[in-house]
Design an enzyme around this catalytic site. Structure first.
Site, PDB file in Angstrom:
ATOM      1  N   LEU A   1       0.821  -1.193   0.000  1.00  0.00           N
ATOM      2  CA  LEU A   1       0.000   0.000   0.000  1.00  0.00           C
ATOM      3  C   LEU A   1       0.863   1.253   0.000  1.00  0.00           C
ATOM      4  CD1 LEU A   1      -1.452  -2.380   1.718  1.00  0.00           C
ATOM      5  CD2 LEU A   1      -2.971  -0.590   2.506  1.00  0.00           C
ATOM      6  N   CYS A   2       0.312   2.324  -0.601  1.00  0.00           N
ATOM      7  CA  CYS A   2       0.902   3.665  -0.488  1.00  0.00           C
ATOM      8  C   CYS A   2       2.306   3.712  -1.105  1.00  0.00           C
ATOM      9  CB  CYS A   2       0.901   4.070   0.978  1.00  0.00           C
ATOM     10  SG  CYS A   2       1.255   5.800   1.318  1.00  0.00           S
ATOM     11  N   ILE A   3       3.319   4.096  -0.327  1.00  0.00           N
ATOM     12  CA  ILE A   3       4.688   4.228  -0.826  1.00  0.00           C
ATOM     13  C   ILE A   3       5.449   2.906  -0.793  1.00  0.00           C
ATOM     14  CG2 ILE A   3       5.664   4.818   1.428  1.00  0.00           C
ATOM     15  CD1 ILE A   3       6.674   6.357  -1.992  1.00  0.00           C
TER      16      ILE A   3
END
Length: 227
Positions: free
Chosen positions: A145-147
């Site tokens: 998820l995300c970065i």
């Protein structure tokens, strides 16, 4: 008499989750972490939480954004989210799990890797790298998820993934040999060959409900690859 097949079908899937501290600016993003755990359990599986037992890069005041003159440990900080039920990543054994999840937060780019400072020339924590490679070697899926997909880009190179639509991060991912796909809230990009599922979450300007949607969708994608 219960057959081996029936026994395997009745056993819950076990998902490992690697955290990077506690707090978006210097550790694991709390909403992404909690919704990932919720989605795993809501899907009928069990999770076990790990973190490297290392000093985090720095400590950030989450009100002012200023760096604080103190030191914290990634495992101890991650235990805040895990309610103390956590293990050092050094004890991770891929054979015990069906999949691996990596919530985001700057800790993924500061503590699990050096991407926040070194970009495409970054390094990955050796225990994190080993856990990811061991899961992949066993043919088991990974959700990020995300970065945190930048860690997968650094390790695997040629992989398809998303961090949303941030051009600078997308360029860095492609500089590491991966292919970036622009996405919006709740969308998941799947690399079928590597069994990687990624979603942007707070790499976009998001509401907490959209984080919940992204976490649930990426966990569903991981479970679909298990099927």
């Amino acid at each position: 008499m219960i057959t081996k097949i029936e026994k395997n079908m009745s056993e819950k899937k076990r998902i490992a989750v690697i955290l990077s501290g506690c707090g978006v600016f210097d550790g694991a993003e709390i909403h992404e972490s909690v919704f990932t755990l919720w989605a795993i359990e809501n899907a009928g599986a069990e999770y076990e939480i790990f973190a490297p037992d290392v000093e985090q890069h720095h400590v950030i005041n989450h009100i002012s954004g200023d760096e604080m003159d103190e030191k914290r440990n990634v495992l101890i900080e991650s235990a805040r989210i895990a309610r103390g039920n956590i293990k050092p990543l050094s004890g991770f054994n891929a054979a015990d799990f069906d999949a691996l999840m990596l919530p985001g937060g700057f800790g993924a780019a500061k503590n699990l890797s050096s991407f926040a400072f070194d970009g495409p020339e970054s390094t990955v924590n050796k225990e994190v790298e080993k856990a990811i490679l061991d899961i992949n070697k066993d043919g088991k899926p990974i959700g990020a998820l995300c970065i945190s997909p930048v860690i997968l880009a650094k390790i695997f190179g040629k992989a398809k993934m998303t961090i949303g639509s941030d051009q600078g991060t997308a360029d860095a991912i492609q500089a590491m040999g991966a292919t970036h796909v622009n996405t919006t809230h709740g969308e998941v990009v799947i690399d079928e060959n590597l069994k990687i599922a990624t979603t942007p979450c707070y790499m976009l300007d998001a509401k907490i409900t959209q984080i919940a949607e992204g976490a649930e969708n990426v966990v569903k994608a991981v479970f679909k690859m298990l099927d």
